[in-house]
Design a protein around this motif. Sequence first.
Motif, PDB file in Angstrom:
ATOM      1  N   ASP A  80       0.839  -1.127  -0.117  1.00  0.00           N
ATOM      2  CA  ASP A  80      -0.002  -0.027   0.024  1.00  0.00           C
ATOM      3  C   ASP A  80       0.874   1.264   0.057  1.00  0.00           C
ATOM      4  O   ASP A  80       0.646   2.369  -0.447  1.00  0.00           O
TER       5      ASP A  80
ATOM      6  N   ASP B 236      -3.024  -6.551   8.156  1.00  0.00           N
ATOM      7  CA  ASP B 236      -2.037  -5.724   7.638  1.00  0.00           C
ATOM      8  C   ASP B 236      -0.822  -5.728   8.300  1.00  0.00           C
ATOM      9  O   ASP B 236      -0.834  -6.149   9.375  1.00  0.00           O
TER      10      ASP B 236
ATOM     11  N   GLY C 189      -7.551  -9.915   6.190  1.00  0.00           N
ATOM     12  CA  GLY C 189      -7.670  -8.572   7.318  1.00  0.00           C
ATOM     13  C   GLY C 189      -6.790  -8.080   8.068  1.00  0.00           C
ATOM     14  O   GLY C 189      -6.867  -7.312   8.977  1.00  0.00           O
TER      15      GLY C 189
ATOM     16  N   GLU D 207      -1.279  -4.476   2.821  1.00  0.00           N
ATOM     17  CA  GLU D 207      -2.482  -4.687   3.128  1.00  0.00           C
ATOM     18  C   GLU D 207      -2.997  -6.007   2.626  1.00  0.00           C
ATOM     19  O   GLU D 207      -2.236  -6.610   1.449  1.00  0.00           O
ATOM     20  N   ASN D 208      -3.588  -7.064   3.445  1.00  0.00           N
ATOM     21  CA  ASN D 208      -4.248  -8.002   2.919  1.00  0.00           C
ATOM     22  C   ASN D 208      -5.674  -8.313   3.468  1.00  0.00           C
ATOM     23  O   ASN D 208      -5.914  -8.366   4.095  1.00  0.00           O
ATOM     24  N   ASP D 209      -6.483  -8.108   1.957  1.00  0.00           N
ATOM     25  CA  ASP D 209      -7.709  -7.952   2.322  1.00  0.00           C
ATOM     26  C   ASP D 209      -8.531  -9.405   2.438  1.00  0.00           C
ATOM     27  O   ASP D 209      -9.575  -9.560   3.177  1.00  0.00           O
ATOM     28  N   SER D 210      -7.801 -10.666   2.149  1.00  0.00           N
ATOM     29  CA  SER D 210      -8.445 -11.990   2.259  1.00  0.00           C
ATOM     30  C   SER D 210      -8.332 -12.084   3.794  1.00  0.00           C
ATOM     31  O   SER D 210      -9.251 -12.987   4.380  1.00  0.00           O
TER      32      SER D 210
END
Length: 231
Positions: A187, A212, A210, A205-208
């Motif tokens: 990011d 970071d 959640g 960031e790791n959206d899968s």
Amino acid sequence: MSLSMKIILLVLTAGSLVLIYVLFVQEEESLDSADVAAMVENRYQAEIKDFSYEEEGYLVVFHTSSGEYRTLVDPISGEILEMELTNIHEESSPEEQSLLLEEEIRSITENTVSGDVDISSVELQTEGNPPHYEVIFSLDNQKGRLEIDAYSGSVELFSLEEEAPVQPMTEEEASEIALSEHPGEVDDIDLEEDNGRLVFEIEIENDSTGVDADIVIDAYTGEIISVEYDD
């Protein structure tokens, strides 16, 4: 205390001081010239040509199968303070010579390269004829290399090149290291100085998952200095 007792104590004290002085003088006494000559002859398989006592120590000129040397020897410890190859016996064949010692090669290097030379390695290379020493050294901002005949001491190769300044890794390289530690997407990435150390500060960031991460990496070595996770 009686007068006789005082006299006895005075005599004992004076005797102790004399003994301490004698031991100190003996300990600091210069090496005998014969001992220094024998040490040089045995260490270098040499023939002494000239010998004198100077203010700095014993000055010894000697011959070996490879050449003539001038050396300065510490009068107390016997340590070699200086050594200089003053003449090379080029007429001798390799079969009649012995390999030069590493300290002789270092002396040749220092005499060949003018300036404050820093020798990093001296290696004997036996491939080829005749064998030679490869010397790697630094001089100011330059890196140098010498090839010196292992028998005669003659310099066969002398090269100097500017050392490329060390550069920090790229953002892409730093990001790859950070992502190997914590998968996701970069990011933000910044090159910062932290207590005199150049570092990359990387936000991932790791959206899968959640989760970071803030990762700090040494900009030169790639070492991961710290990892902080944010849920």
